[in-house]
Design an enzyme around this catalytic site. Structure first.
Site, PDB file in Angstrom:
ATOM      1  N   GLU A  48       5.510  30.591  79.232  1.00 33.74           N
ATOM      2  CA  GLU A  48       6.474  30.883  80.303  1.00 33.74           C
ATOM      3  C   GLU A  48       7.048  29.594  80.876  1.00 33.74           C
ATOM      4  OE1 GLU A  48       8.180  33.748  80.598  1.00 33.74           O
ATOM      5  OE2 GLU A  48       6.240  34.722  80.873  1.00 33.74           O
ATOM      6  N   THR A  50       8.756  27.497  79.386  1.00 35.62           N
ATOM      7  CA  THR A  50       8.666  26.427  78.395  1.00 35.62           C
ATOM      8  C   THR A  50       9.927  26.349  77.541  1.00 35.62           C
ATOM      9  OG1 THR A  50       7.461  28.039  77.084  1.00 35.62           O
ATOM     10  CG2 THR A  50       6.141  26.315  78.129  1.00 35.62           C
ATOM     11  N   GLU A 174      25.465  34.254  79.534  1.00 34.18           N
ATOM     12  CA  GLU A 174      24.614  34.332  80.720  1.00 34.18           C
ATOM     13  C   GLU A 174      24.817  33.095  81.598  1.00 34.18           C
ATOM     14  OE1 GLU A 174      21.481  36.660  80.540  1.00 34.18           O
ATOM     15  OE2 GLU A 174      20.749  36.065  82.510  1.00 34.18           O
ATOM     16  N   ASP A 186      15.035  34.978  75.716  1.00 31.97           N
ATOM     17  CA  ASP A 186      15.348  36.404  75.839  1.00 31.97           C
ATOM     18  C   ASP A 186      16.338  36.855  74.767  1.00 31.97           C
ATOM     19  OD1 ASP A 186      13.858  35.836  78.027  1.00 31.97           O
ATOM     20  OD2 ASP A 186      15.463  36.122  79.487  1.00 31.97           O
TER      21      ASP A 186
HETATM   22  C1  GLA Z   1      13.851  33.960  82.159  1.00 33.22           C
HETATM   23  C2  GLA Z   1      14.795  33.172  81.276  1.00 33.22           C
HETATM   24  C3  GLA Z   1      14.082  32.664  80.033  1.00 33.22           C
HETATM   25  C4  GLA Z   1      12.794  31.948  80.370  1.00 33.22           C
HETATM   26  C5  GLA Z   1      11.944  32.781  81.347  1.00 33.22           C
HETATM   27  C6  GLA Z   1      10.740  32.024  81.839  1.00 33.22           C
HETATM   28  O1  GLA Z   1      13.470  35.138  81.509  1.00 33.22           O
HETATM   29  O2  GLA Z   1      15.899  33.949  80.918  1.00 33.22           O
HETATM   30  O3  GLA Z   1      14.946  31.836  79.293  1.00 33.22           O
HETATM   31  O4  GLA Z   1      13.035  30.670  80.867  1.00 33.22           O
HETATM   32  O5  GLA Z   1      12.698  33.183  82.470  1.00 33.22           O
HETATM   33  O6  GLA Z   1       9.860  31.769  80.789  1.00 33.22           O
END
Ligand code: GLA
Length: 398
Positions: A48, A50, A174, A186
């Site tokens: 997370e 990262t 985004e 994501d």
């Molecule tokens: C959100 C962001 C991702 C990532 C997470 C944390 O979901 O969209 O890119 O940075 O937070 O791990």
């Protein structure tokens, strides 16, 4: 992986969702949609905060999808109806596409603009959006919408983007249209996920390794705290900056390039908060790689230990958890292995949203019931609990 029925009641399967979106399309536009594109949400098992540090993440797609049903129209205009909000948005393609209202339309606008910039000949189109991805729950409802839109546009154009380019195009949408400086996790997951696998993603090399999760003994259980604290966007950008500051002080391109030893040696050169942020990232990268190895050897208890350690690091060093998420993890930890829980942690950006846990399949019902009761007892709110097998990535439906 088996599906727990107790806690997934009322959730529509993808084919029913697609049917509902087609029915709504017919109602709104008086004809059948020519294409239906689906893209899943995701849950991150570990790794997370990262991704924007060029590090490693280990997410999987969930069996919750956004469907965009669409067809070309004879105008240079896009009209989209959202089943979730009941709103209809329109924008022209004659001039440069810009941000607008309602807010969710920006994900679509951003993706259409990205296709135009890449020279795709996109005509005007009509579309209906429908989704089973919980909105604002930290399971990437926005990436699912972007990727489903991109998948529809590929079908409309009769041409496919390279999957990595597609994920990057959606990430750009985004950044530029929703104003969130997110990493790549994501969108990558929503595009590239493989059924029954988690995806170990090297965010620098942009390479993925599919890690099999096909073990009927273990189920991924997701607990939505049903809270969303407002802080999230500003704090996300702030954490990114703190990581960049640490990397600058360490004279490395990104925190991916440092070790705990090197970071500790430079402790006095940085603010103690910046140090803790960096310590989270460095240790989380190690945990993620280790977790992938333990998943491969089906050592779920070891994976679980790493998940608890990840949560503690996000809570104490990175400071992106919140009371409700900590409560869920505490409940899980106190139930522990004897009641069928291998591990649990917050997942996603933080400040609310979901926790993810690994649960012995035969205990899923009792675990879900106990977490629900204890969470309600401690917070006065009911969580939403669902299990998911690792789902496949975006596709055009028949
Ligand atoms: C959100 C962001 C991702 C990532 C997470 C944390 O979901 O969209 O890119 O940075 O937070 O791990």
């Amino acid at each position: 992986m088996k599906q727990a029925l107790s806690c997934n009641q009322g959730i529509m399967a993808l084919d029913s969702l697609a049917e509902r979106s087609a029915d709504m399309f017919a109602k709104c536009f008086g004809r059948a949609p020519r294409w239906k594109a689906a893209a899943p949400g995701r849950v991150n098992l570990i790794g997370e905060h990262t991704d924007y540090n060029d590090g490693f993440v280990l997410p999987m797609a969930i069996d919750r999808y956004t469907v965009v049903a669409g067809d070309r129209n004879a105008k240079r205009e896009v009209t989209i109806h959202s089943v979730t909000t009941g709103e209809t948005a329109s924008f022209s393609m004659r001039s440069k596409i810009s941000r607008g209202q309602p807010g969710w339309s920006n994900y679509v606008r951003g993706v259409v603009a990205g296709f135009q910039q890449r020279g795709f000949k996109i005509s005007g189109f009509d579309a209906v959006i429908d989704s089973t991805v919980p909105f604002g729950g930290g399971v990437s409802s926005s990436a699912a919408l972007e990727v489903a839109t991109a998948t529809l546009l590929e079908a409309m154009a009769g041409e496919k983007l390279d999957p990595i380019e597609k994920a990057l195009l959606c990430q750009k949408a985004e950044h530029e249209f929703a104003g969130v400086p997110c990493g790549i996790m994501d969108q990558f997951t929503s595009v590239l996920a493989q059924q029954d696998h988690a995806l170990l993603l090297d965010c620098r090399a942009r390479t993925t390794t599919a890690v099999s999760m096909a073990d009927p003994e273990i189920t991924v259980l997701i607990v939505n705290s049903n809270v969303r604290h407002k802080l999230v966007d500003g704090v996300y950008a702030n954490r990114r900056e703190q990581c960049e500051t640490a990397a600058r002080i360490l004279k490395v391109p990104a925190l991916r390039d440092t070790t705990l030893k090197q970071l500790t040696a430079a402790r006095d050169a940085m603010d103690s908060i910046v140090f803790r942020r960096a310590r989270h990232v460095v240790t989380e990268n190690e945990r993620t790689l280790e977790a992938a190895r333990f998943i491969q050897s089906r050592n779920w208890l070891k994976v679980g230990e790493l998940m608890y350690a990840s949560h503690a690091s996000l809570r104490d060093d990175y400071e992106v958890s919140c009371r409700e998420l900590d409560i869920i993890v505490e409940i899980a930890q106190s139930m522990g292995e004897k009641e069928g829980i291998a591990g649990c942690r917050m997942t996603g950006a933080g400040f609310g949203g979901c926790a993810v846990s690994l649960v012995r399949t035969q205990s899923v019902k009792s675990v879900a019931r106990k977490i629900e009761e204890a969470y309600e007892d401690k917070t006065g709110n009911l969580p939403a609990i669902f299990s998911s097998r690792p789902a496949g990535g975006a596709r055009v439906l028949a």
